[in-house]
Motif scaffolding. Structure first.
Motif, PDB file in Angstrom:
ATOM      1  N   MET A 249       5.715   4.332   2.280  1.00 55.09           N
ATOM      2  CA  MET A 249       4.946   5.576   2.221  1.00 55.09           C
ATOM      3  C   MET A 249       3.694   5.385   3.068  1.00 55.09           C
ATOM      4  SD  MET A 249       3.757   7.720  -1.127  1.00 55.09           S
ATOM      5  CE  MET A 249       3.393   9.471  -1.011  1.00 55.09           C
ATOM      6  N   THR A 250       3.476   6.278   4.003  1.00 56.03           N
ATOM      7  CA  THR A 250       2.297   6.203   4.861  1.00 56.03           C
ATOM      8  C   THR A 250       1.033   6.461   4.034  1.00 56.03           C
ATOM      9  OG1 THR A 250       3.603   7.037   6.712  1.00 56.03           O
ATOM     10  CG2 THR A 250       1.203   7.216   6.909  1.00 56.03           C
ATOM     11  N   PRO A 251      -0.040   5.665   4.218  1.00 55.64           N
ATOM     12  CA  PRO A 251      -0.189   4.522   5.127  1.00 55.64           C
ATOM     13  C   PRO A 251       0.008   3.145   4.482  1.00 55.64           C
ATOM     14  CG  PRO A 251      -2.335   5.283   4.453  1.00 55.64           C
ATOM     15  CD  PRO A 251      -1.348   6.180   3.746  1.00 55.64           C
ATOM     16  N   TRP A 252       0.478   3.098   3.237  1.00 54.98           N
ATOM     17  CA  TRP A 252       0.703   1.823   2.558  1.00 54.98           C
ATOM     18  C   TRP A 252       1.742   0.973   3.268  1.00 54.98           C
ATOM     19  CZ3 TRP A 252       1.412  -2.268  -0.616  1.00 54.98           C
ATOM     20  CH2 TRP A 252       2.707  -2.620  -0.971  1.00 54.98           C
ATOM     21  N   THR A 253       2.663   1.598   3.979  1.00 51.57           N
ATOM     22  CA  THR A 253       3.805   0.895   4.555  1.00 51.57           C
ATOM     23  C   THR A 253       3.385  -0.302   5.395  1.00 51.57           C
ATOM     24  OG1 THR A 253       5.013   2.985   4.606  1.00 51.57           O
ATOM     25  CG2 THR A 253       5.909   1.192   5.925  1.00 51.57           C
ATOM     26  N   ASP A 254       2.241  -0.226   6.067  1.00 49.53           N
ATOM     27  CA  ASP A 254       1.807  -1.329   6.926  1.00 49.53           C
ATOM     28  C   ASP A 254       1.678  -2.636   6.148  1.00 49.53           C
ATOM     29  OD1 ASP A 254       1.781   0.042   9.276  1.00 49.53           O
ATOM     30  OD2 ASP A 254      -0.346  -0.254   9.688  1.00 49.53           O
ATOM     31  N   VAL A 255       0.974  -2.617   5.013  1.00 46.95           N
ATOM     32  CA  VAL A 255       0.815  -3.836   4.218  1.00 46.95           C
ATOM     33  C   VAL A 255       2.175  -4.348   3.771  1.00 46.95           C
ATOM     34  CG1 VAL A 255      -0.043  -4.771   2.035  1.00 46.95           C
ATOM     35  CG2 VAL A 255      -1.523  -3.327   3.428  1.00 46.95           C
ATOM     36  N   PHE A 256       3.016  -3.440   3.301  1.00 46.32           N
ATOM     37  CA  PHE A 256       4.341  -3.814   2.814  1.00 46.32           C
ATOM     38  C   PHE A 256       5.159  -4.464   3.934  1.00 46.32           C
ATOM     39  CE2 PHE A 256       8.649  -2.146   1.174  1.00 46.32           C
ATOM     40  CZ  PHE A 256       8.849  -3.283   0.412  1.00 46.32           C
ATOM     41  N   THR A 257       5.097  -3.880   5.121  1.00 52.20           N
ATOM     42  CA  THR A 257       5.873  -4.403   6.248  1.00 52.20           C
ATOM     43  C   THR A 257       5.379  -5.780   6.672  1.00 52.20           C
ATOM     44  OG1 THR A 257       6.307  -2.154   7.041  1.00 52.20           O
ATOM     45  CG2 THR A 257       6.590  -3.944   8.624  1.00 52.20           C
ATOM     46  N   ILE A 258       4.070  -5.937   6.777  1.00 52.13           N
ATOM     47  CA  ILE A 258       3.504  -7.232   7.199  1.00 52.13           C
ATOM     48  C   ILE A 258       3.843  -8.319   6.184  1.00 52.13           C
ATOM     49  CG2 ILE A 258       1.363  -8.474   7.689  1.00 52.13           C
ATOM     50  CD1 ILE A 258       0.230  -5.690   8.602  1.00 52.13           C
ATOM     51  N   MET A 259       3.691  -7.999   4.900  1.00 55.28           N
ATOM     52  CA  MET A 259       4.051  -8.967   3.863  1.00 55.28           C
ATOM     53  C   MET A 259       5.538  -9.310   3.926  1.00 55.28           C
ATOM     54  SD  MET A 259       1.451  -9.972   1.987  1.00 55.28           S
ATOM     55  CE  MET A 259       2.197 -10.527   0.447  1.00 55.28           C
ATOM     56  N   SER A 260       6.363  -8.320   4.135  1.00 53.88           N
ATOM     57  CA  SER A 260       7.810  -8.552   4.186  1.00 53.88           C
ATOM     58  C   SER A 260       8.191  -9.444   5.368  1.00 53.88           C
ATOM     59  CB  SER A 260       8.557  -7.218   4.282  1.00 53.88           C
ATOM     60  OG  SER A 260       8.316  -6.423   3.141  1.00 53.88           O
TER      61      SER A 260
END
Length: 633
Positions: A249-260
């Motif tokens: 979900m924008t803009p949370w997706t960035d943290v989730f993607t980097i962690m993943s």
């Protein structure tokens, strides 16, 4: 605003490579020795729709977005839905040029792609007359044709960067270096050919402008170009987080993607699940099992996490959640920044809340306060929330690489060993007394066991419970358990006050006036404070990061020292001012508000204008902001 700065805006359509091109441009300038800061604006569409990124570069420290900009590279929107004036959304093809002219500074430079933006479209903008009026220097270049001559049309971005370099009198070597790092084979050779050709053609133009690239000097330390999302992820990894669950979900997706991307390197696990309830519940379960865990979302997604959040509070299970704010309510403007989820984060879930909330203001604070969120969560067995916004999520800034040279911390917090469990309090039935009314060490934290530990068996339930975890509605037990959970907040406040202040001070200590700010606009406020003091005002600022538990003594002392304080925040209802008045109400008559909620972050000049309005008692001239006087005025 510095005397020696470039603010370069590249504009096009979503899908035209605007973001990646701007990142490489910023990285090249950083490597040349400049300080850089980016601001990203994009629509909530996969392809098409006007988007731009600003890159502010200077030989001095750059802390925020600037006032307007001085160089426009307008590529046009190659994915426009309907490039006709009479279309519902107008002629989208030309919007990367037409919708950016009002922010361009006097004397600025315009380069536009005449291969996409034809003469008729330019004529309707009355560009020639407007350029003469504002002393703009316009350079039409057929970037599309150049790119096609050497390969593919998508390389017109490379041509635009080359033209920029030539017009600013800078060597394209740093851009070439980045290409060699990121490309290979025919794609690399084609892009290098476009770069060279476009640079030579632009050099041949008659340069009528005075704008040049700022003079660069070598940085004292190796630099990295990061966003707030990068810093949150790196802070979590360094603090031992080894599990994350989420739903994009924008803009949370960035943290989730980097962690993943990074967790597998550390033996960690990332799970994308069916919804945000499942994400928070899964993180809670992993933490219950003994793993440092996190989850997060934005807006409506975080609302779904209210039930697992309440469960974490009741079971005293540590977990870290990230809430990345965007403009609401409901879906709102999902790709635009706003600071309107503060009350949502502070009070969502059931009953009286026992949680910690940090609101970092920049990349360094994102890293530090994420680490603090994990430390507090796992030492005090309480959910911690890191709240930031789309502005901080998307902006890039150079940081000393050495800033991140810290010791990692895998400590699970207040978890007992099996030897310690054997000596701990147990019920006659043999169950471990996980939720003691008065823990043996005199604190409000009752030590925990994790599943599988010998003699560590207890019940974990969302109902109120007795020391062994069994459901209990006994009034005395309820009071004891509730008081102990809430009293942790006093202990945490004392811990933070003693060990580290997350509040940031700026300006002369003896200033007469103050500006109070939270979150991503802190450094913009600090730049405005410097300008105000240069203009003869007496102003200082305080950036507050601890939303809960609130730093009452620290903020009170600061407010005592000023005659009036302007609270700057990006929402319509003055939520942070309301929180401050709730916590320390006697200062209500000192607090006025400068608010902005049109989807665009503050510029330093707007804060200067808002402050001068507040002390002069005048009406705010700008229609994109709102001023609220102090209580009783």
């Amino acid at each position: 605003m510095t005397d020696n700065e470039l603010i370069w805006r590249i504009a096009g359509g979503s899908g035209d490579g605007i973001d990646s091109t701007s990142q490489n441009f910023a990285k090249a300038l950083m490597r040349s020795g400049l300080d850089v800061f980016t601001h990203r604006h994009y629509p909530s569409r996969i392809r098409g729709g006007h988007t731009f990124v600003e890159v502010r570069a200077s030989d001095e420290d750059v802390r925020s977005r600037g006032d307007g900009y001085n160089f426009l590279l307008a590529l046009g929107d190659s994915f426009a839905r309907n490039p006709q004036d009479e279309a519902y959304y107008g002629d989208e093809e030309v919007k990367p040029l037409s919708e950016n002219l009002h922010d361009l500074r006097e004397g600025g430079v315009i380069v536009y792609d005449e291969g996409l933006l034809d003469e008729d479209a330019i004529a309707e903008l009355n560009l020639e007359a407007r350029a003469e009026e504002n002393d703009w220097h316009v350079y039409p270049m057929n970037l599309r044709e150049m790119a096609r001559e050497h390969g593919r049309e998508v390389m017109r971005n490379t041509a635009g960067v080359a033209v920029t370099a030539a017009l600013l009198g800078t060597d394209p070597a740093f851009f070439e270096e980045l290409m060699r790092e990121n490309m290979s084979g025919d794609i690399l050779e084609d892009n290098l050919s476009v770069l060279e050709d476009a640079y030579e053609r632009a050099e041949e133009l008659e340069h009528t402008h005075d704008l040049t690239m700022p003079e660069a000097a070598d940085h004292d330390d190796e630099q990295v170009l990061l966003s707030g999302s990068n810093a949150i992820a790196y802070g979590a990894l360094d603090e031992g987080c080894r599990f994350i669950a989420g739903y994009p979900m924008t803009p949370w997706t960035d943290v989730f993607t980097i962690m993943s991307q990074h967790l597998p390197k550390f033996g960690g696990i990332s799970e994308q699940v069916e919804d945000e309830i499942a994400a928070a519940a899964l993180a809670l379960g992993a933490s219950h099992a003994g793993v440092k865990s996190m989850s997060g979302s934005s807006g409506g997604g975080f609302a779904l996490m209210s039930e697992p959040l309440g469960l974490a509070e009741m079971t005293e299970t540590p977990v870290v959640l990230v809430e990345a704010m965007r403009a609401g309510p409901s879906t709102g403007m999902p790709t635009k920044p706003e600071q309107a989820d503060l009350e949502h984060v502070l009070y969502t879930s059931q009953g009286d809340s026992a949680r910690v909330v940090f609101a970092p203001a920049n990349i360094r604070e994102c890293y530090d306060q994420t680490r603090a969120a994990f430390r507090i969560a796992y030492e005090y067995q309480i959910p911690s929330i890191v709240i930031y916004d789309q502005k901080l999520q998307g902006e890039l800034r150079n940081v000393d690489e050495s800033f991140f040279d810290r010791e990692p911390n895998a400590d699970p917090g207040s978890v007992l060993t099996e030897e310690e469990i054997a000596d701990a309090a147990h019920h006659a039935s043999g169950k471990f007394q996980r939720f003691q009314h008065e823990p043996e060490d005199g604190s409000n934290v009752s030590p925990r066991s994790v599943p599988g530990q010998k003699d560590g068996r207890y019940l974990a339930t969302g109902n109120e419970h007795n020391p062994s975890g069994h459901i209990s509605e006994d009034p005395d037990n309820r009071i004891a358990q509730m008081n102990r959970r809430l009293d942790k907040l006093d202990d945490i406040r004392a811990d933070l006050d003693e060990n580290t202040s997350h509040q940031t001070y700026h300006g002369p200590e003896d200033a007469d006036y103050g500006i109070l700010v939270w979150g991503s606009h802190q450094d913009t406020v600090f730049e405005a404070v410097d300008r105000l003091n240069d203009d003869g005002h007496s102003v200082k600022a305080l950036g507050v990061s601890d939303m809960a538990p609130y730093p009452v003594e620290e903020v009170s002392a600061w407010l005592e020292s000023v005659d009036e304080a302007l609270v700057v925040e990006m929402n319509a209802s003055a939520q942070f001012r309301g929180l401050t008045q709730k916590e320390i109400g006697r200062f209500g008559p000192k607090l006025s508000s400068l608010l902005k909620y049109n989807g665009n972050p503050f510029e330093p000049a707007e804060i200067v204008e808002g402050f001068e309005t507040s002390i002069n008692g005048e009406d705010l001239a700008a229609s994109n902001m709102k001023y609220l006087p102090a209580a009783g005025d």
